[in-house]
Design a protein around this motif. Sequence first.
Motif, PDB file in Angstrom:
ATOM      1  N   PRO A  12       0.837  -1.215   0.000  1.00 39.83           N
ATOM      2  CA  PRO A  12       0.000   0.000   0.000  1.00 39.83           C
ATOM      3  C   PRO A  12       0.865   1.255   0.000  1.00 39.83           C
ATOM      4  N   LYS A  13       0.449   2.251  -0.740  1.00 38.81           N
ATOM      5  CA  LYS A  13       1.219   3.490  -0.845  1.00 38.81           C
ATOM      6  C   LYS A  13       1.286   4.266   0.473  1.00 38.81           C
ATOM      7  N   MET A  14       0.392   3.951   1.398  1.00 36.25           N
ATOM      8  CA  MET A  14       0.410   4.657   2.678  1.00 36.25           C
ATOM      9  C   MET A  14       1.694   4.387   3.451  1.00 36.25           C
ATOM     10  N   TYR A  15       2.362   3.272   3.119  1.00 38.24           N
ATOM     11  CA  TYR A  15       3.598   2.940   3.834  1.00 38.24           C
ATOM     12  C   TYR A  15       4.719   3.948   3.556  1.00 38.24           C
ATOM     13  N   ILE A  16       4.571   4.728   2.508  1.00 37.39           N
ATOM     14  CA  ILE A  16       5.559   5.782   2.244  1.00 37.39           C
ATOM     15  C   ILE A  16       5.529   6.815   3.367  1.00 37.39           C
ATOM     16  N   GLY A  17       4.336   7.261   3.731  1.00 40.35           N
ATOM     17  CA  GLY A  17       4.196   8.196   4.839  1.00 40.35           C
ATOM     18  C   GLY A  17       4.601   7.572   6.160  1.00 40.35           C
ATOM     19  N   TYR A  18       4.263   6.305   6.339  1.00 38.92           N
ATOM     20  CA  TYR A  18       4.606   5.596   7.576  1.00 38.92           C
ATOM     21  C   TYR A  18       6.116   5.505   7.759  1.00 38.92           C
ATOM     22  N   MET A  19       6.819   5.110   6.698  1.00 35.58           N
ATOM     23  CA  MET A  19       8.269   4.944   6.790  1.00 35.58           C
ATOM     24  C   MET A  19       8.983   6.290   6.937  1.00 35.58           C
ATOM     25  N   ALA A  20       8.452   7.310   6.293  1.00 37.77           N
ATOM     26  CA  ALA A  20       9.031   8.652   6.457  1.00 37.77           C
ATOM     27  C   ALA A  20       8.877   9.119   7.898  1.00 37.77           C
ATOM     28  N   ARG A  21       7.708   8.898   8.479  1.00 35.63           N
ATOM     29  CA  ARG A  21       7.481   9.292   9.874  1.00 35.63           C
ATOM     30  C   ARG A  21       8.418   8.558  10.825  1.00 35.63           C
ATOM     31  N   GLU A  22       8.542   7.246  10.644  1.00 33.13           N
ATOM     32  CA  GLU A  22       9.402   6.463  11.525  1.00 33.13           C
ATOM     33  C   GLU A  22      10.865   6.891  11.408  1.00 33.13           C
ATOM     34  N   SER A  23      11.317   7.166  10.206  1.00 34.25           N
ATOM     35  CA  SER A  23      12.712   7.591  10.004  1.00 34.25           C
ATOM     36  C   SER A  23      12.972   8.930  10.670  1.00 34.25           C
ATOM     37  N   LEU A  24      12.026   9.849  10.533  1.00 39.11           N
ATOM     38  CA  LEU A  24      12.182  11.169  11.128  1.00 39.11           C
ATOM     39  C   LEU A  24      12.175  11.100  12.651  1.00 39.11           C
ATOM     40  N   VAL A  25      11.216  10.373  13.204  1.00 38.05           N
ATOM     41  CA  VAL A  25      11.062  10.331  14.654  1.00 38.05           C
ATOM     42  C   VAL A  25      12.195   9.552  15.318  1.00 38.05           C
ATOM     43  N   LEU A  26      12.535   8.402  14.777  1.00 35.95           N
ATOM     44  CA  LEU A  26      13.492   7.529  15.440  1.00 35.95           C
ATOM     45  C   LEU A  26      14.933   8.000  15.307  1.00 35.95           C
ATOM     46  N   GLU A  27      15.297   8.565  14.182  1.00 36.99           N
ATOM     47  CA  GLU A  27      16.715   8.846  13.974  1.00 36.99           C
ATOM     48  C   GLU A  27      17.021  10.266  13.529  1.00 36.99           C
TER      49      GLU A  27
END
Length: 247
Positions: A73-88
């Motif tokens: 699903p294309k929504m995972y693009i937003g999900y992965m961007a959020r996780e990358s920004l928040v975690l690291e």
Amino acid sequence: MIRGFLYETGQYFLFLRRVFTKPERWRLSVKQFFIEADKLVINSIPLIALISVFIGAVLVIQTANNMTSPFLPKMYIGYMARESLVLEFCSTMVCLILAGKIGSNISSETGTMRITEQIDAMEMMGINSANFLVLPKILSTTILNPLLTMMSVIMGLLGGYLIVDLTGMIKTADYITGIKFAFNGYYITYSLVKTAVFSFIISSISSYYGYYAKGGSLGVGKSSTKAIVVASALILISNLVLTRIML
């Protein structure tokens, strides 16, 4: 080499003991806290905001280009961007940037005061110069820099939204759905704790090398360079330790 490392470490902790003593004049210390907050934290907002917007956009583009499978699903693009920004990114990478900006500011300012004998004059007057000069710097960055992290997360997600809206690579609704998907609030706490620890490292290490600078203006430049290098290395090491402990 080992002897020099142990000497530097011991002197650093003795320096911190002088810094964390009861201020002689609370009113002056509070006033200095706000001055340092404006100089070190608030003045960093435009730089962090600009970098965060473009990094968020780049993360979205790179993620979208690597998610070519039609089954994802294309929504995972937003999900992965959020996780990358928040975690690291918004904690570690931003603090590495601040190590250069804030670190050089603190070490050069304190070092200049040392070589122009302003610190010696304060000591002659019976003032604990380490406490008066350094404590407000450490407290202002350690307390307020986590707010820069929160701003960086928001600006990074906004940058991703703008690139999605301008290019149409995915639907903006999918991007927003991905940002909201499986949100873990503990990751925010983890990121803020890391930022506070990294900020303490930056301000204390930079103050230490500036406080003990010697050798004229050339010595100030060397102390600033060493402060940035050491602070950056300690940020990476503490990042590994905190990640192992908290996740």
